[in-house]
Design a protein around this motif. Structure first.
Motif, PDB file in Angstrom:
ATOM      1  N   SER A   1       0.817  -1.213   0.000  1.00 55.02           N
ATOM      2  CA  SER A   1       0.000   0.000   0.000  1.00 55.02           C
ATOM      3  C   SER A   1       0.852   1.265   0.000  1.00 55.02           C
ATOM      4  O   SER A   1       0.355   2.351  -0.302  1.00 55.02           O
ATOM      5  CB  SER A   1      -0.948   0.015   1.199  1.00 55.02           C
ATOM      6  OG  SER A   1      -0.216  -0.025   2.409  1.00 55.02           O
TER       7      SER A   1
ATOM      8  N   THR B   1       3.679   4.287  -4.072  1.00 49.02           N
ATOM      9  CA  THR B   1       3.177   5.430  -4.818  1.00 49.02           C
ATOM     10  C   THR B   1       4.292   5.960  -5.699  1.00 49.02           C
ATOM     11  O   THR B   1       5.476   5.637  -5.477  1.00 49.02           O
ATOM     12  CB  THR B   1       2.708   6.554  -3.880  1.00 49.02           C
ATOM     13  OG1 THR B   1       3.840   7.035  -3.137  1.00 49.02           O
ATOM     14  CG2 THR B   1       1.627   6.050  -2.916  1.00 49.02           C
TER      15      THR B   1
ATOM     16  N   ASP C   1      -0.427  -0.071 -11.282  1.00 52.77           N
ATOM     17  CA  ASP C   1      -0.993  -1.401 -11.037  1.00 52.77           C
ATOM     18  C   ASP C   1      -0.038  -2.491 -11.503  1.00 52.77           C
ATOM     19  O   ASP C   1       0.167  -3.499 -10.813  1.00 52.77           O
ATOM     20  CB  ASP C   1      -2.343  -1.551 -11.764  1.00 52.77           C
ATOM     21  CG  ASP C   1      -3.482  -0.905 -11.017  1.00 52.77           C
ATOM     22  OD1 ASP C   1      -3.269  -0.424  -9.889  1.00 52.77           O
ATOM     23  OD2 ASP C   1      -4.601  -0.866 -11.561  1.00 52.77           O
TER      24      ASP C   1
ATOM     25  N   VAL D   1       2.980  -2.637  -9.107  1.00 55.96           N
ATOM     26  CA  VAL D   1       2.625  -3.308  -7.849  1.00 55.96           C
ATOM     27  C   VAL D   1       2.580  -4.817  -8.059  1.00 55.96           C
ATOM     28  O   VAL D   1       3.090  -5.593  -7.248  1.00 55.96           O
ATOM     29  CB  VAL D   1       1.282  -2.792  -7.307  1.00 55.96           C
ATOM     30  CG1 VAL D   1       0.795  -3.657  -6.145  1.00 55.96           C
ATOM     31  CG2 VAL D   1       1.413  -1.340  -6.847  1.00 55.96           C
TER      32      VAL D   1
ATOM     33  N   GLU E   1      -2.002  -7.453   2.193  1.00 56.38           N
ATOM     34  CA  GLU E   1      -2.351  -6.297   1.375  1.00 56.38           C
ATOM     35  C   GLU E   1      -2.614  -6.701  -0.068  1.00 56.38           C
ATOM     36  O   GLU E   1      -3.473  -6.113  -0.739  1.00 56.38           O
ATOM     37  CB  GLU E   1      -1.241  -5.252   1.452  1.00 56.38           C
ATOM     38  CG  GLU E   1      -1.158  -4.587   2.812  1.00 56.38           C
ATOM     39  CD  GLU E   1      -0.224  -3.396   2.829  1.00 56.38           C
ATOM     40  OE1 GLU E   1      -0.395  -2.556   3.712  1.00 56.38           O
ATOM     41  OE2 GLU E   1       0.673  -3.311   1.952  1.00 56.38           O
TER      42      GLU E   1
ATOM     43  N   MET F   1      -5.884  -5.509  -1.941  1.00 54.74           N
ATOM     44  CA  MET F   1      -5.739  -4.596  -3.076  1.00 54.74           C
ATOM     45  C   MET F   1      -6.093  -5.249  -4.398  1.00 54.74           C
ATOM     46  O   MET F   1      -6.423  -4.557  -5.376  1.00 54.74           O
ATOM     47  CB  MET F   1      -4.302  -4.068  -3.118  1.00 54.74           C
ATOM     48  CG  MET F   1      -3.960  -3.168  -1.935  1.00 54.74           C
ATOM     49  SD  MET F   1      -2.160  -2.847  -1.769  1.00 54.74           S
ATOM     50  CE  MET F   1      -1.821  -2.014  -3.333  1.00 54.74           C
TER      51      MET F   1
END
Length: 205
Positions: free
Chosen positions: A31, A34, A57, A60, A110, A114
């Motif tokens: 999370s 960024t 996306d 990640v 997570e 997510m």
């Protein structure tokens, strides 16, 4: 005085960004990934990160996959060093519940949450869950062939064992508890699931 810009080859810069993102995720969880966090860790601008990684996306999902694959390979080496299926299952339980993988437990928890909002991450999570299932099912299959396990559903048992271990690790992380103290109980539950004699799956805890 502004820092001089260093021009790097595209492949080198892209790898540097992935490495920075992986370090952020390992330290702070998925999370925390960024543009700004990755840029600060890599020592570059957010715009440069966006140029090389236009989809956060996808970045990640890539980081999640890299971290989990590293964990799987590590656990595979530990399990392979054991002498037989009961010992392999005991080694699996020991290494997954020794409290040394909390940062990866955060990544898993997570990742599940997510993935509901990211198709790329959802696909990565499913792939890695299948890898874990295949690893555990292989151990259970081996034990059945050797006559020390007796379940007729090794695939389903593997999923149940994974769910039990993952759930205990996630709960212990949230409660700040020591997962190690659940290892022996987990081994006894695993014996019932795989159809092994009581006390035949060894754990060190």
């Amino acid at each position: 005085m502004p820092r001089p810009r260093t021009r790097k080859a595209p492949a080198e810069r892209a790898a540097e960004i992935v490495a920075a993102a992986t370090a952020v995720a390992r330290d702070q969880g998925l999370s925390a990934l960024t543009l700004r966090a990755v840029a600060e860790r890599a020592g570059i601008t957010s715009g440069l990160v966006a140029h090389y990684q236009p989809s956060m996306d996808d970045l990640v999902a890539r980081v999640y996959t890299d971290l989990v694959e590293e964990e799987v390979r590590d656990v595979e080496r530990v399990v392979a060093a054991a002498t037989d299926a009961p010992a392999r299952l005991g080694s699996l339980i020991d290494t997954l519940m020794d409290g040394a993988r909390d940062e990866l437990t955060v990544v898993w928890v997570e990742g599940w949450a997510m993935a509901r909002r990211s198709d790329a991450l959802a696909a990565a999570v499913r792939t890695q869950m299948q890898r874990w299932q295949a690893l555990v099912e292989g151990i259970v299959d081996e034990g059945c062939r050797a006559g020390v396990f007796s379940t007729t559903e090794p695939g389903e048992v593997a999923w149940q064992l994974i769910g039990m271990i993952d759930g205990l690790n996630a709960q212990s992380l949230a409660r700040g508890a020591d997962t190690t103290r659940f290892a022996r109980r987990t081994a006894r539950a695993a014996e019932a699931l795989v159809g092994a004699r009581p006390g035949t799956i060894p754990v060190s805890a």
